[in-house]
Design an enzyme around this catalytic site. Structure first.
Site, PDB file in Angstrom:
ATOM      1  CG  ASN A 184      -1.657   1.944   3.075  1.00  0.00           C
ATOM      2  OD1 ASN A 184      -2.760   1.416   3.124  1.00  0.00           O
ATOM      3  ND2 ASN A 184      -0.597   1.417   3.671  1.00  0.00           N
ATOM      4  CG  ASP A 229       7.201  -3.563   4.642  1.00  0.00           C
ATOM      5  OD1 ASP A 229       6.395  -2.808   4.068  1.00  0.00           O
ATOM      6  OD2 ASP A 229       7.735  -3.275   5.746  1.00  0.00           O
ATOM      7  CG  HIS A 236       4.357   1.611  -1.554  1.00  0.00           C
ATOM      8  ND1 HIS A 236       4.491   2.968  -1.343  1.00  0.00           N
ATOM      9  CD2 HIS A 236       3.855   1.093  -0.406  1.00  0.00           C
ATOM     10  CE1 HIS A 236       4.108   3.257  -0.100  1.00  0.00           C
ATOM     11  NE2 HIS A 236       3.705   2.140   0.485  1.00  0.00           N
ATOM     12  N   GLY A 263      -2.806   6.049   5.810  1.00  0.00           N
ATOM     13  CA  GLY A 263      -1.552   5.775   6.522  1.00  0.00           C
ATOM     14  C   GLY A 263      -0.335   5.698   5.627  1.00  0.00           C
ATOM     15  CD  GLN A 264       1.255   7.483  -0.152  1.00  0.00           C
ATOM     16  OE1 GLN A 264       0.185   8.041  -0.354  1.00  0.00           O
ATOM     17  NE2 GLN A 264       2.181   7.329  -1.087  1.00  0.00           N
ATOM     18  CG  HIS A 280       1.787  -2.579   1.699  1.00  0.00           C
ATOM     19  ND1 HIS A 280       2.698  -2.539   2.733  1.00  0.00           N
ATOM     20  CD2 HIS A 280       1.462  -1.280   1.448  1.00  0.00           C
ATOM     21  CE1 HIS A 280       2.910  -1.276   3.089  1.00  0.00           C
ATOM     22  NE2 HIS A 280       2.174  -0.493   2.327  1.00  0.00           N
TER      23      HIS A 280
HETATM   24  P1  AMP Z   1       3.003   2.905   3.516  1.00  0.00           P
HETATM   25  O1  AMP Z   1       2.495   3.191   4.903  1.00  0.00           O
HETATM   26  O2  AMP Z   1       1.961   2.237   2.673  1.00  0.00           O
HETATM   27  O3  AMP Z   1       3.622   4.108   2.866  1.00  0.00           O
HETATM   28  O4  AMP Z   1       4.114   1.791   3.718  1.00  0.00           O
HETATM   29  C1  AMP Z   1       5.486   2.010   3.621  1.00  0.00           C
HETATM   30  C2  AMP Z   1       6.152   0.696   3.927  1.00  0.00           C
HETATM   31  O5  AMP Z   1       7.507   0.792   3.586  1.00  0.00           O
HETATM   32  C3  AMP Z   1       6.098   0.274   5.408  1.00  0.00           C
HETATM   33  O6  AMP Z   1       5.433  -0.985   5.509  1.00  0.00           O
HETATM   34  C4  AMP Z   1       7.553   0.185   5.815  1.00  0.00           C
HETATM   35  O7  AMP Z   1       7.804  -0.886   6.696  1.00  0.00           O
HETATM   36  C5  AMP Z   1       8.252  -0.002   4.474  1.00  0.00           C
HETATM   37  N1  AMP Z   1       9.621   0.466   4.397  1.00  0.00           N
HETATM   38  C6  AMP Z   1      10.098   1.690   4.723  1.00  0.00           C
HETATM   39  N2  AMP Z   1      11.412   1.768   4.475  1.00  0.00           N
HETATM   40  C7  AMP Z   1      11.786   0.568   3.974  1.00  0.00           C
HETATM   41  C8  AMP Z   1      13.014   0.016   3.527  1.00  0.00           C
HETATM   42  N3  AMP Z   1      14.154   0.736   3.541  1.00  0.00           N
HETATM   43  N4  AMP Z   1      13.048  -1.257   3.076  1.00  0.00           N
HETATM   44  C9  AMP Z   1      11.906  -1.980   3.063  1.00  0.00           C
HETATM   45  N5  AMP Z   1      10.714  -1.518   3.464  1.00  0.00           N
HETATM   46  C10 AMP Z   1      10.650  -0.266   3.914  1.00  0.00           C
END
Ligand code: AMP
Length: 114
Positions: free
Chosen positions: A87, A30, A100, A93-94, A102
């Site tokens: 999420n 991340d 995906h 908070g997606q 985490h």
């Molecule tokens: P969510 O809120 O569960 O949709 O989380 C999306 C996650 O994607 C966040 O923790 C971001 O920091 C991560 N993220 C977004 N763009 C990138 C990227 N290009 N490379 C790695 N992580 C990313």
């Protein structure tokens, strides 16, 4: 999907720190880590949310979860463990609408999350 940032990572159109890959799953760091180890585990197939899962996706999601164990073992987490969270939509908070998980690890984690 054309405008999906995670699909672009799958297609290697934008860079990511990839730590594991197989035919159906990609795991990468991340970009904004919330714990010492913070990985994102995604199906390569574009599935926006849990609500879009089709019966034929069950195997893919199983593979994502099995990849979690493989990666965690490789990263030395077999003893202390990890947290896997996903999420789903607004209240959770997606931000990225490509399903995906985490993987958070490397420190004791609070429960319940915020
Ligand atoms: P969510 O809120 O569960 O949709 O989380 C999306 C996650 O994607 C966040 O923790 C971001 O920091 C991560 N993220 C977004 N763009 C990138 C990227 N290009 N490379 C790695 N992580 C990313």
């Amino acid at each position: 999907m054309q405008d999906c940032i995670f699909c672009k990572i799958v297609k290697k159109e934008i860079p990511a720190e990839i730590v594991y890959e197989n035919d159906h799953v990609l795991v990468f760091k991340d970009v904004k880590p919330a714990s010492p180890i913070h990985l994102l585990l995604i199906p390569k197939k574009h599935i926006p949310t849990f609500f879009d899962l089709q019966p034929e996706d069950s195997q893919i999601i199983g593979e994502v979860q099995r990849a979690a164990a493989t990666v965690a073992r490789d990263m030395g987490l077999a003893e202390k463990g990890f947290r896997l969270v996903s999420n789903c939509m607004e209240d959770a908070g997606q931000l990225v609408f490509h399903m995906h998980y985490h993987m958070l690890a490397g420190r004791p984690l609070q429960w319940p999350p915020g």
